[in-house]
Design a protein around this motif. Sequence first.
Motif, PDB file in Angstrom:
ATOM      1  N   PRO A  11       0.845  -1.256   0.032  1.00  0.00           N
ATOM      2  CA  PRO A  11      -0.158  -0.077   0.025  1.00  0.00           C
ATOM      3  C   PRO A  11       0.876   1.262  -0.206  1.00  0.00           C
ATOM      4  CG  PRO A  11      -1.010  -1.741   1.581  1.00  0.00           C
ATOM      5  CD  PRO A  11       0.367  -2.102   0.985  1.00  0.00           C
ATOM      6  N   ALA A  14       1.515   3.220  -3.471  1.00  0.00           N
ATOM      7  CA  ALA A  14       0.440   3.956  -4.125  1.00  0.00           C
ATOM      8  C   ALA A  14       0.712   5.334  -4.642  1.00  0.00           C
ATOM      9  CB  ALA A  14      -0.719   3.918  -3.226  1.00  0.00           C
ATOM     10  N   ARG A  47      -3.847   8.461  -7.770  1.00  0.00           N
ATOM     11  CA  ARG A  47      -3.613   8.054  -6.423  1.00  0.00           C
ATOM     12  C   ARG A  47      -4.575   7.221  -5.816  1.00  0.00           C
ATOM     13  NH1 ARG A  47      -2.979  12.885  -4.316  1.00  0.00           N
ATOM     14  NH2 ARG A  47      -0.954  13.122  -4.899  1.00  0.00           N
ATOM     15  N   SER A  48      -5.849   7.761  -6.101  1.00  0.00           N
ATOM     16  CA  SER A  48      -7.198   7.009  -5.590  1.00  0.00           C
ATOM     17  C   SER A  48      -7.223   5.818  -6.161  1.00  0.00           C
ATOM     18  CB  SER A  48      -8.366   7.717  -5.943  1.00  0.00           C
ATOM     19  OG  SER A  48      -9.555   7.148  -5.728  1.00  0.00           O
ATOM     20  N   ALA A  49      -6.976   5.496  -7.367  1.00  0.00           N
ATOM     21  CA  ALA A  49      -7.067   4.060  -8.261  1.00  0.00           C
ATOM     22  C   ALA A  49      -5.912   3.130  -7.440  1.00  0.00           C
ATOM     23  CB  ALA A  49      -6.963   4.240  -9.673  1.00  0.00           C
ATOM     24  N   TRP A  50      -4.747   3.664  -7.415  1.00  0.00           N
ATOM     25  CA  TRP A  50      -3.663   2.800  -6.709  1.00  0.00           C
ATOM     26  C   TRP A  50      -3.677   2.639  -5.238  1.00  0.00           C
ATOM     27  CZ3 TRP A  50      -0.991  -0.222  -9.371  1.00  0.00           C
ATOM     28  CH2 TRP A  50      -0.957  -0.030 -10.849  1.00  0.00           C
ATOM     29  N   SER A  51      -4.376   3.446  -4.405  1.00  0.00           N
ATOM     30  CA  SER A  51      -4.579   3.270  -3.171  1.00  0.00           C
ATOM     31  C   SER A  51      -5.500   2.239  -2.857  1.00  0.00           C
ATOM     32  CB  SER A  51      -4.891   4.764  -2.495  1.00  0.00           C
ATOM     33  OG  SER A  51      -4.016   5.502  -2.455  1.00  0.00           O
ATOM     34  N   SER A  52      -6.540   2.551  -3.460  1.00  0.00           N
ATOM     35  CA  SER A  52      -7.525   1.409  -3.596  1.00  0.00           C
ATOM     36  C   SER A  52      -7.098  -0.020  -4.079  1.00  0.00           C
ATOM     37  CB  SER A  52      -8.873   1.617  -4.480  1.00  0.00           C
ATOM     38  OG  SER A  52      -9.410   2.696  -3.899  1.00  0.00           O
ATOM     39  N   ARG A  53      -6.404  -0.009  -5.103  1.00  0.00           N
ATOM     40  CA  ARG A  53      -6.172  -1.209  -5.776  1.00  0.00           C
ATOM     41  C   ARG A  53      -5.028  -1.984  -4.790  1.00  0.00           C
ATOM     42  NH1 ARG A  53      -4.018  -0.204 -10.910  1.00  0.00           N
ATOM     43  NH2 ARG A  53      -6.095  -0.421 -11.594  1.00  0.00           N
ATOM     44  N   ALA A  55      -4.619  -1.229  -1.426  1.00  0.00           N
ATOM     45  CA  ALA A  55      -5.150  -1.671   0.044  1.00  0.00           C
ATOM     46  C   ALA A  55      -6.084  -2.745   0.119  1.00  0.00           C
ATOM     47  CB  ALA A  55      -5.950  -0.443   0.295  1.00  0.00           C
ATOM     48  N   ALA A  56      -6.561  -2.951  -0.985  1.00  0.00           N
ATOM     49  CA  ALA A  56      -7.521  -4.269  -1.138  1.00  0.00           C
ATOM     50  C   ALA A  56      -7.350  -5.014  -2.528  1.00  0.00           C
ATOM     51  CB  ALA A  56      -9.057  -3.831  -0.969  1.00  0.00           C
TER      52      ALA A  56
END
Length: 99
Positions: A11, A14, A47-53, A55-56
């Motif tokens: 994570p 990201a 950042r939103s896409a990679w953080s989500s990807r 993290a989960a």
Amino acid sequence: MTSPGFRAAHPDDAEKAALLHADSWRRHYRGAYADSFLDSDVVADRRSAWSSRLAAPANSMTAIAEDNTGLVGPNPDPGLGISGRRPPYPEVCAAAGYG
């Protein structure tokens, strides 16, 4: 510059993945995406896409390509390639000086 090595993404990767991906999009996707989008805060979008990807991961794995200068490319689901390992996004690697 050394050849990139691969490792599992975490994570905390990201932000670097987002910066590299946004730079890649701005360099390679002019004409495919609206200039207004590419000139906006693409980093926040990525950042939103990679953080989500990262993290989960949801039954997937993302590999990170790194060389002695740092991150050179993210690769979601690296097992989907012809030889069993797909290279990182080509446009991202090109932005980092590979390919």
